[in-house]
Design an enzyme around this catalytic site. Structure first.
Site, PDB file in Angstrom:
ATOM      1  N   HIS A  66      64.060   7.626  11.148  1.00  0.00           N
ATOM      2  CA  HIS A  66      64.058   8.220  12.489  1.00  0.00           C
ATOM      3  C   HIS A  66      65.315   9.072  12.676  1.00  0.00           C
ATOM      4  CE1 HIS A  66      60.642   5.683  13.818  1.00  0.00           C
ATOM      5  NE2 HIS A  66      61.191   4.800  12.999  1.00  0.00           N
ATOM      6  N   TYR A 338      68.633  -1.947  10.268  1.00  0.00           N
ATOM      7  CA  TYR A 338      69.235  -1.089  11.286  1.00  0.00           C
ATOM      8  C   TYR A 338      70.753  -1.249  11.283  1.00  0.00           C
ATOM      9  CZ  TYR A 338      64.579  -0.488  13.466  1.00  0.00           C
ATOM     10  OH  TYR A 338      63.268  -0.189  13.723  1.00  0.00           O
TER      11      TYR A 338
END
Length: 355
Positions: A66, A338
């Site tokens: 992303h 993440y």
């Protein structure tokens, strides 16, 4: 103090050293730093993020997945209905500020919006009691694979061939053949064109979470946000020559006129529904029992380079009291990956600023 005989002292030290060695070696093996002879290294957050870099390239200072996105801000107006499922403060009647980010999967921040098939929406709800709820949603209701290992294998299959600069079709087909669970997402994408804008798409939690209300009643829940702007499909023939960043530009243009809104819908699981497998959709009849928890309003947008979302790690396991992770193995893997991506990009940014 009694004196310890030298022989016993040596034996004791050897025992402690041996125990520490076992602990260190075991930890290193679990982390994927070493492997026993004849075995592949264990999957670690570092190896997983390495695989994303192999597939999408290494772009310093950007998220490893992303990578291309835009920051947004707004608020959530709760109508109080969500309290039937969760005691979380966010579901009490009232307003909660939110920071968010629209994006698309992939590691290349320069990729054209026309090449993307999925939209993504991350949110950070900041509650009055200091708690937070962070979530990352996709415009498809299911995920491609069920396990972190399969995510790793998928990224490896997508690694560009040095000769062509593109993924090897035969390698991808071999991956899909080995993972038939990918058919659910592939079939859904074939039947649903991507939305023409960020703000006219549905977004889904994909994973299930355990909700507990004030009576200690527990239900597994998936949620979605449903746009109040009518869906329109992306038309490649009409948009082929458009600005490669048209999604962000369209959003900014729309927000100059008025906010964009969604309804936050909570869907409880029924008996036998999978709560630990993000590749499997729940029966359509579950939607008849979903709860409208309130209105999500986005009022402004900023560049991800210096906007409010820049330093936010949208870890989906950052949850308030009343919401807890399910046993879905992807949740822990997302949190760890993440964090590793965040560590790398912030370190790269810090080094660049030192220069």
């Amino acid at each position: 103090m009694p004196r310890i005989p030298p022989a016993r002292f040596v034996i004791g030290c050897a025992f402690i050293a041996s125990a520490l060695t076992v602990v260190v070696v075991s930890f290193a093996w679990v982390a994927g730093w070493i492997a026993w002879p004849g075995t592949a290294p264990a999957l670690s957050p570092a190896r997983l993020i390495d695989a994303f870099e192999h597939a999408g390239g290494r772009h310093l200072g950007f998220r490893r997945n992303h990578a291309k996105g835009i920051c947004v801000s707004g608020y959530f107006d709760s109508n109080g209905n969500g309290a039937a499922l969760s005691r979380a403060e966010v579901f009490r009647p009232g307003r909660t500020p939110v920071t968010g980010r629209f994006s698309a999967p992939g590691g290349n921040p320069a990729e054209s919006d026309a090449a993307t098939t999925v939209r993504s929406f991350a949110l950070r709800f900041m509650m009055r009691n200091g708690e937070e709820w962070r979530t990352g949603m996709n415009s498809a209701p299911v995920f491609a694979v069920r396990t972190p290992q399969a995510v790793f294998e998928q990224q490896e299959a997508m690694r560009p061939d040095p000769r062509t600069g593109r993924a090897d079709p035969a390698r991808l087909e071999a991956f899909f053949a080995a993972h038939p669970e990918t058919n659910a997402l592939r079939d859904w994408l074939a039947a649903h064109a991507p939305s023409s804008t960020f703000y006219n798409a549905n977004y889904y939690s994909i994973n299930a979470f355990r909700f507990t209300n004030s009576d200690d009643a527990t239900r597994f829940v998936r949620w979605s946000v449903t746009p109040e702007t009518p869906y329109a499909p992306f038309d490649a023939s009409r948009n082929a020559t458009r600005d490669p960043d048209f999604l962000a530009h369209d959003l900014r243009t729309r927000l100059r006129e008025h906010p964009v809104t969604w309804r936050l819908m909570l869907t409880p699981a029924g008996p036998g529904d999978p709560v630990d497998d993000a590749t499997r959709a729940w029966p359509a009849e579950r939607e008849a029992h979903r709860i409208d928890a309130g209105t999500l309003v986005i009022t402004s947008a900023e560049s991800q380079i210096d906007g409010a979302c820049r330093d936010v790690n949208f870890d989906p396991t950052v949850l308030p009291r009343g919401i807890a992770p399910s046993g879905d193995p992807l949740l822990a893997a997302r949190a760890a990956a993440y964090a590793e991506s965040f560590r790398r990009r912030t370190a790269e940014e810090a080094r660049a600023n030192v220069r």
